[in-house]
Design an enzyme around this catalytic site. Structure first.
Site, short mmCIF file in Angstrom:
data_model
loop_
_atom_site.label_atom_id
_atom_site.label_comp_id
_atom_site.label_asym_id
_atom_site.label_seq_id
_atom_site.Cartn_x
_atom_site.Cartn_y
_atom_site.Cartn_z
N THR A 44 37.13 46.50 36.12
CA THR A 44 36.21 46.53 34.99
C THR A 44 36.91 46.29 33.67
O THR A 44 36.33 45.73 32.74
CB THR A 44 35.50 47.91 34.96
OG1 THR A 44 34.78 48.04 36.17
CG2 THR A 44 34.54 48.04 33.80
N THR A 125 38.82 50.98 38.83
CA THR A 125 38.98 52.43 39.03
C THR A 125 38.79 52.87 40.48
O THR A 125 39.26 53.94 40.87
CB THR A 125 37.96 53.22 38.18
OG1 THR A 125 36.65 52.76 38.51
CG2 THR A 125 38.23 53.07 36.71
N ASP A 126 38.10 52.04 41.28
CA ASP A 126 37.69 52.51 42.61
C ASP A 126 38.86 52.86 43.53
O ASP A 126 38.74 53.74 44.38
CB ASP A 126 36.79 51.48 43.28
CG ASP A 126 35.43 51.38 42.59
OD1 ASP A 126 35.14 52.24 41.73
OD2 ASP A 126 34.68 50.43 42.88
N1 DGL Z 1 34.50 47.92 41.84
C1 DGL Z 1 35.36 48.05 40.78
C2 DGL Z 1 36.82 47.89 40.99
O1 DGL Z 1 37.38 48.84 41.48
C3 DGL Z 1 34.94 47.75 39.41
C4 DGL Z 1 34.70 49.07 38.81
C5 DGL Z 1 35.82 49.67 38.07
O2 DGL Z 1 36.80 49.04 37.69
O3 DGL Z 1 35.65 50.83 37.79
O4 DGL Z 1 37.42 46.91 40.66
#
Ligand code: DGL
Length: 371
Positions: A44, A125-126
């Site tokens: 993100t 973040t995931d």
């Molecule tokens: N699905 C995500 C990822 O881990 C985007 C969300 C995020 O960065 O929090 O890349």
């Protein structure tokens, strides 16, 4: 901000560790601030959407250098180099990505002629907690490794990426950050990579794991609650030993989630799909139904270790006093996602069943059973 070619060291580290296609950006020249490298991987923090879009945006679109360019006066904090390792969502990371990122970070920070004070990895973040835990276990030269991310893309009202990255870079260049292992930075929090977890799927304070908190930021400057320390239960692995024979990925470990009406056939299925180790997130403190024990014993007899973690975020999967009373191993304070990483590392290092049990259970066993 002025960007020039990468130093020889950084370029060599990239050539050695990252895919040949990874584009490279940046190097500023200033002698009174520390050198920090940012490895951009996507997520993100590199995402794009509309101003009001905090869920349906596209992750991993803009280069990390563009995110850095939006931070005012970054060159007063550090000489920042940027490496674009990838630009994708973190759920798409595979084992070879983790190996590449670990090698790259290690080469940048721990090579004898390293001129880098710290490294920042930007990611979705995931799976931040998995990357941070792996780096915490493998990068052992006392310099800060900081993983940061954002919950809102830069296009959203009140996005968090710029501030998180500024704080992560400042922390990576800080003397105060040395000797504390890898850390995760989001939302003005500094968290120990060993203990942190993503606690909220949607809001900006996604990493508020209370046991992991070791410091924070004011005016984007870091402070710590304690003097230099490392987590009591943390174990480290040697990177070269882990990747001996030029391994480009870690052994296959799969994870099974415990619930009522648990299907123990999943354990057998994982083994037949080639799992070299299995993590079961048992319910509660790592409870396993008695009807699943035969399936576990069967795979353990085949030489496949089974590690059982707790389901709640807080608390431990407690070892049994008599280690021989179960073929499976309890993960202690290591949570499910992190137990998968530890088991991969243990297998890569050729640990036998007893050594794997000691890795997960040893410290807690000696603390509570005095064994
Ligand atoms: N699905 C995500 C990822 O881990 C985007 C969300 C995020 O960065 O929090 O890349």
């Amino acid at each position: 901000m002025r960007f020039e070619a990468l130093s020889t060291l950084t370029a060599a580290a990239l050539a050695a560790a990252a895919p040949a296609t990874a584009p490279v950006e940046a190097r500023q020249e200033k002698t009174d601030v520390p050198n920090v490298t940012v490895i951009g991987t996507g997520g993100t923090i590199a995402g794009v959407g509309s101003e009001f879009d905090t869920t349906g945006y596209e992750a991993g679109v803009i280069p990390i250098k563009t995110v850095m360019d939006r931070i005012p006066d970054l060159d007063t904090r550090a000489n920042v180099s940027a490496i674009q390792y990838s630009n994708k969502a973190s759920e798409a990371f595979v084992s070879s990505d983790m190996v590449d990122i670990a090698k790259l970070t290690n080469d940048l920070l721990c090579a004898p002629d390293s001129d880098q004070a710290g490294v920042v990895i930007t990611e979705g973040t995931d799976t931040v907690e998995e990357t941070a835990f792996l780096l915490d276990s493998l990068i052992n030269c006392n310099k800060p490794v900081i993983v940061t991310a954002s919950m809102r893309p830069g296009t959203a009202v009140s996005s968090d990426g710029q501030g998180n990255l500024l704080e992560a870079i400042t922390l990576a260049g800080s003397e105060k950050a040395k000797g504390r292992g890898a850390m995760v930075v989001l939302n003005d929090r500094i968290q120990s990579a060993f203990y942190t977890s993503k606690m909220n799927a949607n809001n900006m304070d996604a990493f508020d794991e209370k046991n992991a908190e070791i410091g924070g930021f004011l005016n984007y400057e870091p402070y710590f609650y304690y003097t230099q320390a490392q987590p009591t239960f943390k174990k480290t692995f040697n990177l070269d030993e882990t990747l001996k024979n030029n391994a480009t990925s870690l052994p296959k470990v799969d994870m099974i989630y415990g619930s009522q009406d648990f299907d123990s056939g999943l354990i057998t299925a994982a083994a037949s799909l080639g799992s070299e180790g299995i993590v079961i997130q048992g319910v509660g403190e790592g409870s396993i139904p008695s009807f699943a024990v035969d399936a576990i014993n069967e795979v353990v007899d085949q030489g496949i270790p089974v590690v059982v973690s707790a389901k709640p975020i807080y608390g431990a999967s407690v070892p049994m006093e008599d280690a021989s009373s179960a073929s499976y191993i309890k993960s202690g304070y290591v949570k499910a996602a992190q137990a998968k990483v530890y088991l991969e590392l243990a297998l890569a290092n050729g640990y036998n069943m007893d050594q794997i049990r000691e890795l997960f259970e040893g410290d807690l066993r000696s603390a509570i059973f005095h064994q």
